[in-house]
Write a protein that holds these residues in place. Structure first.
Motif, PDB file in Angstrom:
ATOM      1  N   ALA A   1       3.539  29.515  72.753  1.00 26.53           N
ATOM      2  CA  ALA A   1       2.374  30.321  73.105  1.00 26.53           C
ATOM      3  C   ALA A   1       1.642  29.662  74.279  1.00 26.53           C
ATOM      4  N   ARG A   2       1.036  30.498  75.123  1.00 33.07           N
ATOM      5  CA  ARG A   2       0.357  29.965  76.294  1.00 33.07           C
ATOM      6  C   ARG A   2      -0.977  30.693  76.505  1.00 33.07           C
ATOM      7  N   TRP A   3      -1.955  29.946  77.007  1.00 30.73           N
ATOM      8  CA  TRP A   3      -3.229  30.545  77.377  1.00 30.73           C
ATOM      9  C   TRP A   3      -3.126  31.187  78.753  1.00 30.73           C
ATOM     10  N   THR A   4      -3.730  32.360  78.907  1.00 31.06           N
ATOM     11  CA  THR A   4      -3.833  32.966  80.217  1.00 31.06           C
ATOM     12  C   THR A   4      -4.954  32.282  81.008  1.00 31.06           C
ATOM     13  N   SER A   5      -5.085  32.634  82.270  1.00 26.08           N
ATOM     14  CA  SER A   5      -6.255  32.223  83.030  1.00 26.08           C
ATOM     15  C   SER A   5      -7.468  33.014  82.528  1.00 26.08           C
ATOM     16  N   TRP A   6      -8.660  32.580  82.900  1.00 29.05           N
ATOM     17  CA  TRP A   6      -9.865  33.325  82.533  1.00 29.05           C
ATOM     18  C   TRP A   6      -9.908  34.628  83.318  1.00 29.05           C
ATOM     19  N   LYS A   7     -10.244  35.727  82.616  1.00 29.20           N
ATOM     20  CA  LYS A   7     -10.230  37.059  83.219  1.00 29.20           C
ATOM     21  C   LYS A   7     -11.624  37.675  83.167  1.00 29.20           C
ATOM     22  N   ASN A   8     -11.989  38.345  84.264  1.00 31.91           N
ATOM     23  CA  ASN A   8     -13.299  38.980  84.361  1.00 31.91           C
ATOM     24  C   ASN A   8     -13.110  40.304  85.103  1.00 31.91           C
ATOM     25  N   ARG A   9     -12.834  41.368  84.354  1.00 33.36           N
ATOM     26  CA  ARG A   9     -12.489  42.656  84.958  1.00 33.36           C
ATOM     27  C   ARG A   9     -13.704  43.540  85.246  1.00 33.36           C
ATOM     28  N   ASP A  10     -14.869  43.148  84.745  1.00 34.52           N
ATOM     29  CA  ASP A  10     -16.037  44.024  84.868  1.00 34.52           C
ATOM     30  C   ASP A  10     -17.288  43.186  85.079  1.00 34.52           C
TER      31      ASP A  10
ATOM     32  N   TRP B   1     -17.448  45.299  80.118  1.00 35.32           N
ATOM     33  CA  TRP B   1     -16.301  45.778  79.361  1.00 35.32           C
ATOM     34  C   TRP B   1     -15.091  44.892  79.643  1.00 35.32           C
ATOM     35  N   GLU B   2     -14.927  43.855  78.850  1.00 34.13           N
ATOM     36  CA  GLU B   2     -13.746  42.979  78.941  1.00 34.13           C
ATOM     37  C   GLU B   2     -12.822  43.321  77.776  1.00 34.13           C
ATOM     38  N   HIS B   3     -12.430  44.594  77.720  1.00 29.43           N
ATOM     39  CA  HIS B   3     -11.699  45.099  76.555  1.00 29.43           C
ATOM     40  C   HIS B   3     -10.195  45.157  76.810  1.00 29.43           C
ATOM     41  N   VAL B   4      -9.447  45.154  75.717  1.00 28.27           N
ATOM     42  CA  VAL B   4      -7.982  45.239  75.757  1.00 28.27           C
ATOM     43  C   VAL B   4      -7.574  46.680  75.490  1.00 28.27           C
ATOM     44  N   GLY B   5      -6.637  47.194  76.255  1.00 26.57           N
ATOM     45  CA  GLY B   5      -6.153  48.553  76.042  1.00 26.57           C
ATOM     46  C   GLY B   5      -5.687  49.174  77.339  1.00 26.57           C
ATOM     47  N   PRO B   6      -5.131  50.378  77.272  1.00 28.44           N
ATOM     48  CA  PRO B   6      -4.609  51.035  78.477  1.00 28.44           C
ATOM     49  C   PRO B   6      -5.639  51.184  79.587  1.00 28.44           C
ATOM     50  N   SER B   7      -6.921  51.300  79.255  1.00 30.58           N
ATOM     51  CA  SER B   7      -7.954  51.429  80.282  1.00 30.58           C
ATOM     52  C   SER B   7      -8.602  50.090  80.630  1.00 30.58           C
TER      53      SER B   7
ATOM     54  N   CYS C   1     -15.334  39.843  70.545  1.00 37.29           N
ATOM     55  CA  CYS C   1     -14.380  38.802  70.943  1.00 37.29           C
ATOM     56  C   CYS C   1     -13.213  38.684  69.967  1.00 37.29           C
ATOM     57  N   THR C   2     -12.444  39.768  69.851  1.00 39.53           N
ATOM     58  CA  THR C   2     -11.263  39.767  68.992  1.00 39.53           C
ATOM     59  C   THR C   2     -10.005  39.882  69.855  1.00 39.53           C
ATOM     60  N   PRO C   3      -8.892  39.257  69.448  1.00 35.68           N
ATOM     61  CA  PRO C   3      -7.687  39.268  70.279  1.00 35.68           C
ATOM     62  C   PRO C   3      -7.168  40.670  70.581  1.00 35.68           C
ATOM     63  N   SER C   4      -7.259  41.576  69.613  1.00 34.10           N
ATOM     64  CA  SER C   4      -6.703  42.916  69.790  1.00 34.10           C
ATOM     65  C   SER C   4      -7.585  43.822  70.647  1.00 34.10           C
ATOM     66  N   GLU C   5      -8.890  43.516  70.702  1.00 31.23           N
ATOM     67  CA  GLU C   5      -9.821  44.421  71.366  1.00 31.23           C
ATOM     68  C   GLU C   5     -10.567  43.808  72.534  1.00 31.23           C
ATOM     69  N   GLY C   6     -10.652  42.485  72.601  1.00 31.73           N
ATOM     70  CA  GLY C   6     -11.398  41.835  73.659  1.00 31.73           C
ATOM     71  C   GLY C   6     -12.876  41.734  73.347  1.00 31.73           C
ATOM     72  N   LEU C   7     -13.728  41.861  74.381  1.00 23.19           N
ATOM     73  CA  LEU C   7     -15.175  41.758  74.214  1.00 23.19           C
ATOM     74  C   LEU C   7     -15.849  42.871  74.998  1.00 23.19           C
ATOM     75  N   VAL C   8     -16.834  43.521  74.357  1.00 22.05           N
ATOM     76  CA  VAL C   8     -17.629  44.559  75.022  1.00 22.05           C
ATOM     77  C   VAL C   8     -19.090  44.330  74.679  1.00 22.05           C
ATOM     78  N   CYS C   9     -19.926  44.279  75.722  1.00 20.54           N
ATOM     79  CA  CYS C   9     -21.373  44.143  75.576  1.00 20.54           C
ATOM     80  C   CYS C   9     -22.028  45.324  76.279  1.00 20.54           C
TER      81      CYS C   9
ATOM     82  N   LEU D   1      -7.740  45.540  79.824  1.00 17.61           N
ATOM     83  CA  LEU D   1      -6.841  44.409  80.039  1.00 17.61           C
ATOM     84  C   LEU D   1      -5.541  44.570  79.255  1.00 17.61           C
ATOM     85  N   ASN D   2      -4.451  44.132  79.847  1.00 19.91           N
ATOM     86  CA  ASN D   2      -3.157  44.000  79.176  1.00 19.91           C
ATOM     87  C   ASN D   2      -2.699  42.564  79.400  1.00 19.91           C
ATOM     88  N   PRO D   3      -3.350  41.607  78.735  1.00 22.16           N
ATOM     89  CA  PRO D   3      -3.209  40.197  79.110  1.00 22.16           C
ATOM     90  C   PRO D   3      -1.859  39.582  78.776  1.00 22.16           C
ATOM     91  N   CYS D   4      -1.156  40.121  77.784  1.00 16.28           N
ATOM     92  CA  CYS D   4       0.087  39.502  77.318  1.00 16.28           C
ATOM     93  C   CYS D   4       1.295  40.394  77.571  1.00 16.28           C
TER      94      CYS D   4
END
Length: 358
Positions: free
Chosen positions: A271-280, A288-294, A329-337, A296-299
């Motif tokens: 397993a490997r860590w990605t770089s830090w990501k900031n899409r929004d 919206w640092e969320h995981v999904g088709p709209s 801050c969950t792996p499947s969903e990311g983080l949204v504030c 991040l697709n980090p892995c």
């Protein structure tokens, strides 16, 4: 597969190919290389039939496939179809499937494929589409759910099935651990309890990759006991097991648990860590640092094992920021504030996230 074994597998695989060439070339003249002194053919060879050669060729191909599968590590489960859409809909949830037995041996699925039963058309969280409106769209950690009430023209859902991609884990299981007994409110064999009350920092603070649980009295698997478990703690891979009297409506069994941690490293199977990501940024509705088709697709369409979230610039942990979150801050969903959720007209901070990928 460890890095050492992975490197050793390459020359072994080459030797397999080299040995096969000897058999194949000898097969053209119906001979096989054997020890010196054979009287059944030229010195050093014995006769071999074309039928036997074909059988050995087929066996070799199977061995090659297994070798490649072992190198790649991850393995697909069988197709699951535990429900049909005759009632409220088709509920192929991972939670319900786990009541019947371990999925992926107690490890976190890292991908999922779904299809209508009998169809060859496959869709995933990331690609393809279903013929129905889905409530849960083929998520590795949840499953696939189709509700009849969500369909147009009073139509019923199709009958779906799902399979999971199970991760390769080179690490070993911990010993079975028992931190609580069910004499109080229930049996709390959860990761948070081990870390905060027992000083047992499971997986050095990283989410476990796998969890297995059993009834101490007879060593039977947790799902055979008939107990009901608290939501999110049904021998979950990264949280453990909690059985409370309130949820179970009677005294729970006494359980112990064991864990397997991600093998973090630089080898292909690690397993490997990605770089830090900031899409929004938070200037509009929020961050919206969320995981999904709209998002991040980090892995690369695999399910992240773990996630870390922090305030960009200060590196403050997200949970210490004092802000409210729509997605925590969950792996499947990311983080949204969301800015609208903050008090006193405050806007969200600018957050960044990174993921541990299988």
């Amino acid at each position: 597969m460890t890095g050492k074994n992975k490197r050793n597998s390459v020359p072994i695989f080459r030797r397999m190919i080299s040995n096969f060439k000897v058999v194949a070339e000898a097969g053209e003249t119906n001979f096989r290389n054997v020890s010196e002194g054979s009287k059944r053919g030229p010195p050093g060879f014995e006769r071999i039939s074309q039928t036997e050669l074909k059988m050995k060729t087929a066996l070799f191909v199977v061995c090659c496939i297994l070798a490649v599968e072992s190198i790649q590590g991850h393995i697909w489960s069988a197709w699951y179809d535990r429900d049909n859409p005759s009632g409220t809909g088709d509920w192929e949830t991972l939670r319900d499937q786990k009541k019947l037995g371990y999925v992926c041996g107690g490890c976190k699925p890292i991908a999922a494929e779904c299809r209508v039963k009998g169809s060859a058309s496959v869709f995933t969280r990331w690609t393809g589409s279903a013929p129905d409106t889905l409530d849960v769209h083929c998520l590795p950690t949840e499953g696939v759910v189709c509700k009849n009430t969500d369909q147009s023209s009073c139509a019923s859902c199709s009958d779906y099935e799902i399979r999971y991609l199970c991760p390769s884990t080179a690490s070993t299981w911990t010993q079975f651990k028992d931190r609580d007994n069910p004499s109080g409110s229930g049996d709390w064999e959860n990761v948070w309890g081990f870390r905060n009350y027992n000083g047992d920092n499971i997986c050095n603070g990283i989410r476990p990759m796998c969890t297995q649980c059993r009834d101490i009295s007879n060593l039977n698997a947790y799902y055979t006991t008939g107990d009901a478990f608290d939501t999110g703690y049904d021998c979950n891979w990264d949280t453990g097991l909690v059985c409370t009297t309130e949820v179970n409506t009677e005294v729970c069994k006494d359980y112990d648990v064991r864990f397997k941690c991600p093998n973090i490293g630089t080898w292909t199977s690690s397993a490997r860590w990605t770089s830090w990501k900031n899409r929004d940024n938070p200037y509009l509705t929020g961050d919206w640092e969320h995981v999904g088709p709209s998002g991040l697709n980090p892995c690369s369409s695999k399910e992240p094992i773990d996630i870390q979230c922090r305030v960009r610039g200060t590196n403050q942990n997200w949970s210490d920021s004092g802000q409210e979150f729509k997605t925590k801050c969950t792996p499947s969903e990311g983080l949204v504030c969301l800015n609208a959720d903050q008090t006193s007209g405050q806007s969200c901070f600018d957050y960044e996230v990174r993921f541990l990928c299988p």
